[in-house]
Scaffold this motif. Structure first.
Motif, PDB file in Angstrom:
ATOM      1  N   GLY A 125       0.917  -1.144  -0.134  1.00  0.00           N
ATOM      2  CA  GLY A 125       0.313   0.096  -0.484  1.00  0.00           C
ATOM      3  C   GLY A 125       0.878   1.239   0.009  1.00  0.00           C
ATOM      4  N   SER A 126       0.284   2.270  -0.913  1.00  0.00           N
ATOM      5  CA  SER A 126       1.579   3.425  -1.384  1.00  0.00           C
ATOM      6  C   SER A 126       0.257   4.529  -1.128  1.00  0.00           C
ATOM      7  CB  SER A 126       1.771   3.563  -2.139  1.00  0.00           C
ATOM      8  OG  SER A 126       1.453   4.131  -3.231  1.00  0.00           O
ATOM      9  N   TYR A 127       1.199   5.657  -0.148  1.00  0.00           N
ATOM     10  CA  TYR A 127       0.067   6.770   0.085  1.00  0.00           C
ATOM     11  C   TYR A 127       1.097   8.261  -0.432  1.00  0.00           C
ATOM     12  CZ  TYR A 127      -2.224  10.948   2.484  1.00  0.00           C
ATOM     13  OH  TYR A 127      -2.967  12.279   2.826  1.00  0.00           O
ATOM     14  N   THR A 158      -5.154  20.237  -2.805  1.00  0.00           N
ATOM     15  CA  THR A 158      -5.051  19.195  -2.250  1.00  0.00           C
ATOM     16  C   THR A 158      -5.018  18.018  -2.818  1.00  0.00           C
ATOM     17  OG1 THR A 158      -4.587  20.332  -0.235  1.00  0.00           O
ATOM     18  CG2 THR A 158      -4.056  17.204  -0.243  1.00  0.00           C
ATOM     19  N   ARG A 159      -3.912  17.129  -3.764  1.00  0.00           N
ATOM     20  CA  ARG A 159      -4.437  15.877  -3.906  1.00  0.00           C
ATOM     21  C   ARG A 159      -3.686  14.702  -3.225  1.00  0.00           C
ATOM     22  NH1 ARG A 159      -1.930  18.247 -10.452  1.00  0.00           N
ATOM     23  NH2 ARG A 159      -3.267  19.857 -10.264  1.00  0.00           N
ATOM     24  N   ARG A 160      -4.599  13.170  -3.197  1.00  0.00           N
ATOM     25  CA  ARG A 160      -4.218  12.922  -2.610  1.00  0.00           C
ATOM     26  C   ARG A 160      -4.271  11.413  -3.215  1.00  0.00           C
ATOM     27  NH1 ARG A 160      -6.804  15.807   1.028  1.00  0.00           N
ATOM     28  NH2 ARG A 160      -6.045  15.863   3.159  1.00  0.00           N
ATOM     29  N   ASN A 161      -3.339  10.280  -3.440  1.00  0.00           N
ATOM     30  CA  ASN A 161      -2.981   9.066  -4.393  1.00  0.00           C
ATOM     31  C   ASN A 161      -3.597   8.180  -3.281  1.00  0.00           C
ATOM     32  OD1 ASN A 161      -3.547  10.512  -6.922  1.00  0.00           O
ATOM     33  ND2 ASN A 161      -1.347  11.465  -5.869  1.00  0.00           N
ATOM     34  N   PHE A 162      -3.944   6.867  -3.303  1.00  0.00           N
ATOM     35  CA  PHE A 162      -4.234   6.126  -2.424  1.00  0.00           C
ATOM     36  C   PHE A 162      -4.063   4.316  -3.048  1.00  0.00           C
ATOM     37  CE2 PHE A 162      -6.716   3.260   0.765  1.00  0.00           C
ATOM     38  CZ  PHE A 162      -5.433   3.849   1.387  1.00  0.00           C
ATOM     39  N   GLU A 163      -2.694   3.926  -3.313  1.00  0.00           N
ATOM     40  CA  GLU A 163      -3.064   2.934  -3.680  1.00  0.00           C
ATOM     41  C   GLU A 163      -2.407   1.165  -3.285  1.00  0.00           C
ATOM     42  OE1 GLU A 163      -2.702   2.390  -7.640  1.00  0.00           O
ATOM     43  OE2 GLU A 163      -2.708   4.763  -7.954  1.00  0.00           O
ATOM     44  N   ASN A 164      -3.723   0.283  -3.347  1.00  0.00           N
ATOM     45  CA  ASN A 164      -3.432  -1.040  -2.992  1.00  0.00           C
ATOM     46  C   ASN A 164      -3.381  -2.366  -4.358  1.00  0.00           C
ATOM     47  OD1 ASN A 164      -3.901  -0.062   0.288  1.00  0.00           O
ATOM     48  ND2 ASN A 164      -5.561   1.461  -1.223  1.00  0.00           N
ATOM     49  N   GLU A 165      -2.472  -3.200  -3.461  1.00  0.00           N
ATOM     50  CA  GLU A 165      -2.449  -4.699  -3.982  1.00  0.00           C
ATOM     51  C   GLU A 165      -2.087  -5.832  -3.527  1.00  0.00           C
ATOM     52  OE1 GLU A 165      -1.539  -4.631  -8.633  1.00  0.00           O
ATOM     53  OE2 GLU A 165       0.221  -5.850  -7.451  1.00  0.00           O
ATOM     54  N   LEU A 166      -3.218  -6.371  -3.161  1.00  0.00           N
ATOM     55  CA  LEU A 166      -2.923  -7.585  -3.170  1.00  0.00           C
ATOM     56  C   LEU A 166      -2.679  -9.400  -3.465  1.00  0.00           C
ATOM     57  CD1 LEU A 166      -3.034  -9.689  -0.079  1.00  0.00           C
ATOM     58  CD2 LEU A 166      -5.834  -9.746  -0.278  1.00  0.00           C
ATOM     59  N   THR A 167      -1.205  -9.744  -3.069  1.00  0.00           N
ATOM     60  CA  THR A 167      -0.767 -10.714  -4.077  1.00  0.00           C
ATOM     61  C   THR A 167      -0.736 -11.875  -3.768  1.00  0.00           C
ATOM     62  OG1 THR A 167       0.457  -9.037  -5.440  1.00  0.00           O
ATOM     63  CG2 THR A 167       1.045 -11.769  -6.068  1.00  0.00           C
ATOM     64  N   TYR A 177      -4.067 -11.442  -8.006  1.00  0.00           N
ATOM     65  CA  TYR A 177      -4.310 -10.604  -7.549  1.00  0.00           C
ATOM     66  C   TYR A 177      -5.133  -9.335  -7.087  1.00  0.00           C
ATOM     67  CZ  TYR A 177      -3.348  -8.342 -12.276  1.00  0.00           C
ATOM     68  OH  TYR A 177      -4.049  -8.067 -13.224  1.00  0.00           O
ATOM     69  N   LEU A 178      -5.915  -8.573  -6.634  1.00  0.00           N
ATOM     70  CA  LEU A 178      -6.461  -7.433  -6.431  1.00  0.00           C
ATOM     71  C   LEU A 178      -5.686  -6.443  -5.924  1.00  0.00           C
ATOM     72  CD1 LEU A 178      -9.632  -7.224  -6.074  1.00  0.00           C
ATOM     73  CD2 LEU A 178      -9.444  -7.973  -4.118  1.00  0.00           C
ATOM     74  N   GLY A 179      -6.606  -5.326  -6.184  1.00  0.00           N
ATOM     75  CA  GLY A 179      -5.895  -4.654  -6.637  1.00  0.00           C
ATOM     76  C   GLY A 179      -7.114  -2.442  -5.962  1.00  0.00           C
ATOM     77  N   TYR A 180      -7.029  -1.804  -5.305  1.00  0.00           N
ATOM     78  CA  TYR A 180      -8.082  -0.107  -5.476  1.00  0.00           C
ATOM     79  C   TYR A 180      -7.245   0.257  -5.409  1.00  0.00           C
ATOM     80  CZ  TYR A 180     -11.073   2.897  -3.624  1.00  0.00           C
ATOM     81  OH  TYR A 180     -11.364   3.994  -3.175  1.00  0.00           O
TER      82      TYR A 180
END
Length: 665
Positions: A125-127, A158-167, A177-180
């Motif tokens: 996960g990254s933010y 304000t710009r926000r980016n939220f990345e998630n990935e489960l492998t 894998y599944l990502g959001y």
């Protein structure tokens, strides 16, 4: 006083030298005893570091320009963190890593979380958070000649980016894998409320967001790899401007003997969209002499939009430019569909030992169709009963196709020399709705066609010297846009020389020309750059390393564009001649047998002349002083300076001092 404390804080710890030496001696004895012990030492479960510090900022000059380019403020910060944890025995996970940088008030901060159990799962996960501020006083400013500097196209969001990935089952042959992901932007700015014959700068409220959900599977076999992915997106985009006070706008002269003004006004639009996509990735090596790869992406987004405005004041009617009325209202609804397909495929064949043949093919196609309904009411008085509604429907069409095919061969003349040559063909077409001045055909058509020759070489005439070159020569037959690629030349040359005593010298030259001699366009654009880089790192930079870089670049653009009112050609001229350079040195400071610090100093500069001359300087220095094996102090100084002779009011200068401590795990 606080600035000097930030600089001198690490130096005060040198008084602990005797205690540090004693601690170091004790640690040596412990290490010696551990080495003599027959029991093996356990590996560290917790590793990494944490940087905590404070910044002090001194600034002079234009604050808005400083915020648009640097935007760093003072205060306490979590400057950096990178912590890894690998427990000896844990049923839930085998490794955990947390990273974070620039937290506590900086305009750009990031975080990353990595959790995995080997062979079972991995979650990443990254933010990131970006405080985007853009308010250069000279940009889109029609009031500068009055001494009023107000950027009429500015942002403070304000710009926000939220990345998630489960492998699942990482490292296995089949990995689902599944990502959001979520991206958003909110805040305000300044934009213009546009009315006929006048514009009124107003505060703009912005809210934007997009969500994406995706899932798929990666298949990793011995000679081929496939990724299959399905996903979907939805987004919203809301913006609006409003005013409740009288504004005269940007127009400085009367219109038909009357002054135009806005008593009150509001414009709002609301956009919603969604779409699904399919993605297929493939790489294969069926035989040792053949490599294959390909990608296919298919999307089908849909967008719905509404727009409403109400304007009151002294306004010009859009249907009758000789009529000035007190009120106008508009209401619009529209929708758009855009199926989009992108694909590419490539292959490399090695029919003989010294010969490689590569071929690639790309296509990008999308079709946009839209429709909308507009209702406009003009009020001859402020009473709604006198309104005259005008309703219209409109349909849009845009079909775009772009293709590219390339073939090239690489031949090794010997171990020291390689040459390559090839050919690329680019073609495409665009169909769009004709403008209102064309009555014989409801659509217009544009075409793209270019032939490109490719050449290159790689030479190693002596052991320490490497030379590379890439050349492209294109003959453009047709292009979509006035500034599009037509007759082009591209040159890239690079040399790398390894000198004695750990000296490395690089020299690079690049040039790009784009010409379109069509009557009425007369495009002539050129950009070129020459760079020299020197690195000195004796003994792999253990005690000293120096890097020096210099670039001389030029940009020239000369072509005709169509003026929006009247569509007559106007010449556009742009020139930029720049010098830029960097010099940085890193020195190891031997403070004791087992302790050493680092001193880093140098800086960068950019000077330009031409259409918009400017001078920018950024010297800096940093010192790191270890106190114990687990504790380190550092101080840093940076200077930012910008001066523009033609826009002197945008200049600024700033001194920054940072002092902090690093805790080592």
């Amino acid at each position: 006083m606080r600035i000097w404390l930030a600089l001198l804080l690490p130096l005060t710890l040198l008084a602990q030298e005797s205690a540090d030496k004693k601690e170091a001696t004790t640690e040596k004895k412990d290490e010696k005893a551990a080495a003599e012990s027959p029991q093996p030492q356990k590996e560290k479960e917790l590793t990494g570091y944490i940087d905590v510090g404070a910044r002090w900022v001194g600034r002079a000059g234009d604050f808005n320009t400083y915020r648009s380019l640097v935007n760093l403020s003072q205060g306490t910060r979590l400057l950096g963190m990178d912590i890894g944890y690998e427990p000896a025995a844990n049923r839930l996970f085998t490794s955990l890593r947390i990273q974070g940088y620039n937290w506590g008030g900086d305009p750009y901060n990031t975080a990353r979380f990595d959790l995995q159990k080997r062979g079972i799962y991995r979650y990443v996960g990254s933010y990131s958070n970006i405080a985007y501020y853009n308010y250069l006083p000279s940009f889109a400013d029609v009031t500068a000649n009055k001494g009023v500097y107000m950027n009429q196209r500015s942002y403070d969001t304000t710009r926000r980016n939220f990345e998630n990935e489960l492998t699942l089952f990482p490292g296995a042959r089949i990995m689902p894998y599944l990502g959001y992901s979520r991206n958003s932007d909110s805040g305000n700015g300044i934009t213009t409320l546009v009315a006929d014959m006048n514009e009124y700068p107003l505060r703009n409220l912005i809210t934007w967001g997009m969500n994406e959900v995706r899932g798929g599977v990666r298949i990793e076999m011995n000679r081929w790899h496939v990724t299959l992915e399905e996903g979907g997106t939805n987004f919203k985009d809301d913006q609006g401007v409003y005013s409740t006070e009288k504004l005269t706008g940007n127009r400085t002269s009367p219109y038909l003997g009357q002054s135009l003004y806005l008593l009150s006004g509001a414009q709002y639009y609301r956009v919603r969209g969604n779409g699904a996509y399919t993605k297929v990735l493939l790489t294969a090596n069926p035989w040792n002499w053949l490599d294959l790869s390909g990608t296919l992406v298919r999307t089908a987004p849909k967008t719905y939009a509404t727009y409403n405005d109400t304007l009151k004041g002294s306004l010009v009617s859009g249907d009758d430019p000789l009529l000035i009325i007190p009120q106008i209202t508009d209401s619009y609804y529209g929708n758009v569909r855009m199926p989009h397909t992108s694909a590419n495929a490539s292959a490399e064949v090695r029919p003989m030992e010294r010969l490689r043949v590569r071929t690639t093919w790309e296509t990008d196609r999308f079709h946009t169709s839209g429709s909308g309904v507009l209702t406009t009411s003009y009020f001859l008085t402020t009473t709604a009963a006198t309104g005259t509604p005008v309703t219209g429907t409109d349909g849009e069409r845009l079909d775009v196709t772009r293709n590219r095919q390339q073939v090239e061969a690489l031949y090794d003349i010997s171990k020291k020399y390689t040459v390559r040559g090839g050919y690329r063909y680019e073609w495409g077409s665009v169909i769009l709705k004709a403008n209102q001045f064309i009555t014989d055909n409801p659509t217009e058509r544009g075409e793209l066609q270019r032939h490109v020759g490719l050449f290159g070489f790689l030479a190693r005439p002596v052991t320490r010297l490497t030379l590379t070159g890439d050349f492209e020569l294109a003959d453009g037959v047709k292009t979509y846009y006035r500034s599009g690629l037509m007759d082009t030349k591209r040159i890239n040359l690079q040399s790398r020389l390894s000198l004695p005593k750990s000296l490395f010298f690089n020299l690079l030259y690049s040039r790009f020309d784009n010409k379109n001699p069509t009557t009425g366009i007369n495009l002539d654009a050129t950009s070129q750059a020459t760079s020299a880089n020197l690195q000195w790192m004796p003994k792999d930079g253990k005690r000293i390393s120096i890097i020096a870089d210099y670039t001389r670049s030029t940009i020239k653009s000369d072509f005709n564009y169509l003026y929006p009112l009247g569509l007559f050609p106007v010449q556009s001229l742009y020139r930029d001649n720049a010098h830029s350079g960097t010099l940085m040195a890193d020195l190891r400071l031997p403070l004791g047998r087992n302790y050493s610090g680092h001193l880093t100093f140098g800086g960068s500069f950019v000077t330009t002349a031409g259409t918009r001359p400017s001078n920018y300087y950024q010297p800096q220095g940093r010192i790191q002083l270890p106190v114990t094996p687990k504790l380190e102090f550092f101080s840093e100084w940076k200077y930012y300076g910008l001066h523009q002779p033609n826009y002197y009011y945008e200049g600024f200068r700033s001194n920054m001092f940072t002092g902090g401590v690093r805790f080592v795990m």
